[in-house]
Design a protein around this motif. Structure first.
Motif, mmCIF file in Angstrom:
data_model
loop_
_atom_site.group_PDB
_atom_site.id
_atom_site.type_symbol
_atom_site.label_atom_id
_atom_site.label_comp_id
_atom_site.label_asym_id
_atom_site.label_seq_id
_atom_site.Cartn_x
_atom_site.Cartn_y
_atom_site.Cartn_z
ATOM 1 N N HIS A 33 -17.735 27.334 54.958
ATOM 2 C CA HIS A 33 -17.759 28.761 54.318
ATOM 3 C C HIS A 33 -16.568 28.867 53.680
ATOM 4 O O HIS A 33 -15.421 28.439 53.964
ATOM 5 N N ARG A 34 -16.414 29.715 52.678
ATOM 6 C CA ARG A 34 -15.432 30.092 51.943
ATOM 7 C C ARG A 34 -14.676 31.335 52.796
ATOM 8 O O ARG A 34 -13.608 31.409 53.023
ATOM 9 N N TYR A 35 -15.640 32.124 53.193
ATOM 10 C CA TYR A 35 -15.130 33.264 54.263
ATOM 11 C C TYR A 35 -16.061 33.538 55.317
ATOM 12 O O TYR A 35 -17.349 33.300 55.323
ATOM 13 N N VAL A 36 -15.637 34.331 56.570
ATOM 14 C CA VAL A 36 -16.632 34.792 57.585
ATOM 15 C C VAL A 36 -16.319 36.122 57.552
ATOM 16 O O VAL A 36 -15.253 36.263 58.002
ATOM 17 N N ILE A 37 -17.097 37.142 57.683
ATOM 18 C CA ILE A 37 -16.853 38.677 57.889
ATOM 19 C C ILE A 37 -17.679 38.926 59.205
ATOM 20 O O ILE A 37 -18.699 38.430 59.525
ATOM 21 N N PHE A 38 -16.570 39.584 60.117
ATOM 22 C CA PHE A 38 -17.210 39.786 61.468
ATOM 23 C C PHE A 38 -17.262 41.078 61.790
ATOM 24 O O PHE A 38 -16.588 41.974 61.550
ATOM 25 N N ARG A 39 -18.073 41.762 62.743
ATOM 26 C CA ARG A 39 -18.056 43.185 63.190
ATOM 27 C C ARG A 39 -18.295 43.360 64.653
ATOM 28 O O ARG A 39 -18.690 42.132 65.015
ATOM 29 N N ILE A 40 -17.866 44.500 65.148
ATOM 30 C CA ILE A 40 -18.117 44.541 66.255
ATOM 31 C C ILE A 40 -19.387 45.271 66.503
ATOM 32 O O ILE A 40 -19.713 46.377 66.281
ATOM 33 N N ASP A 41 -20.455 44.893 67.341
ATOM 34 C CA ASP A 41 -21.379 45.043 68.069
ATOM 35 C C ASP A 41 -21.060 46.128 69.014
ATOM 36 O O ASP A 41 -20.929 45.657 70.289
ATOM 37 N N GLU A 42 -21.101 47.415 69.120
ATOM 38 C CA GLU A 42 -20.657 48.251 70.078
ATOM 39 C C GLU A 42 -21.680 48.222 71.195
ATOM 40 O O GLU A 42 -21.273 48.592 72.291
ATOM 41 N N ASN A 43 -22.975 48.031 70.910
ATOM 42 C CA ASN A 43 -23.995 47.972 72.020
ATOM 43 C C ASN A 43 -23.819 47.022 72.866
ATOM 44 O O ASN A 43 -23.984 46.853 74.235
ATOM 45 N N LYS A 44 -23.352 45.726 72.633
ATOM 46 C CA LYS A 44 -23.197 44.557 73.058
ATOM 47 C C LYS A 44 -21.906 44.283 73.672
ATOM 48 O O LYS A 44 -21.360 43.292 74.441
ATOM 49 N N ASN A 45 -20.823 45.032 72.915
ATOM 50 C CA ASN A 45 -19.484 44.953 73.140
ATOM 51 C C ASN A 45 -18.960 43.843 72.831
ATOM 52 O O ASN A 45 -18.479 42.838 73.615
ATOM 53 N N GLU A 46 -19.514 43.093 71.591
ATOM 54 C CA GLU A 46 -19.271 41.663 71.262
ATOM 55 C C GLU A 46 -18.907 41.763 69.660
ATOM 56 O O GLU A 46 -19.339 42.322 68.938
ATOM 57 N N VAL A 47 -17.941 40.621 69.361
ATOM 58 C CA VAL A 47 -17.687 40.646 67.872
ATOM 59 C C VAL A 47 -18.735 39.539 67.488
ATOM 60 O O VAL A 47 -18.723 38.249 68.152
ATOM 61 N N VAL A 48 -19.527 39.681 66.466
ATOM 62 C CA VAL A 48 -20.490 39.089 66.007
ATOM 63 C C VAL A 48 -20.188 38.574 64.336
ATOM 64 O O VAL A 48 -19.536 39.385 63.730
#
Length: 145
Positions: A33-48
């Motif tokens: 990958h050139r890049y990876v963008i992560f978000r916080i899934d607030e329902n699961k309290n998880e960085v995805v």
């Protein structure tokens, strides 16, 4: 198996999803990958993983993939040639928190940032950006050299 984020500044119970750690390792070791963008899934309290960019994608492709009104974490693998004509690569961690994002999102990303970044072994530089000019390609080039 998930990786729990620990540390005084971490949000209680925040977890790094397995696929998030795997995507970072694929960027770092395999250049998949050139890049990876992560978000916080607030329902699961998880960085995805929110999005990955192929190795042929540009910095413009990456910056345009970040949401205009929401926070994200991102890693970008920046390739460049030194003054000595050597090919190099540096991994940037970008904490994207636009001024227009929700206050709750800004707080959640800010409190989890250090612990998440520590879990990504191999990051060379960090950039905190609230608008696109703070993470312009020129900023990346200046930091890498």
């Amino acid at each position: 198996m998930s990786f729990r984020i620990r540390g005084a500044s971490a949000s209680p119970g925040m977890v790094i999803a397995d696929h998030s750690k795997k995507a970072f390792l694929e960027l770092k070791r395999k250049k998949a990958h050139r890049y990876v963008i992560f978000r916080i899934d607030e329902n699961k309290n998880e960085v995805v993983v929110d999005k990955t960019g192929g190795s042929a994608e540009s910095y413009t492709d990456f910056s345009e993939s970040l949401p205009e009104n929401d926070c994200r974490y991102a890693v970008y693998d920046f390739d460049f040639v030194t003054a000595e004509n050597c090919q190099k690569s540096k991994i940037f961690f970008i904490a994207w928190a636009p001024a227009t994002s929700r206050i709750r999102a800004k707080m959640l990303y800010a409190t989890s940032k250090e612990s998440f970044k520590r879990a990504l072994d191999g990051v060379h530089y960090e950039i905190q950006a609230t608008d696109p000019t703070e993470m312009d390609l020129e900023v990346i080039k200046d930091r890498a050299n």
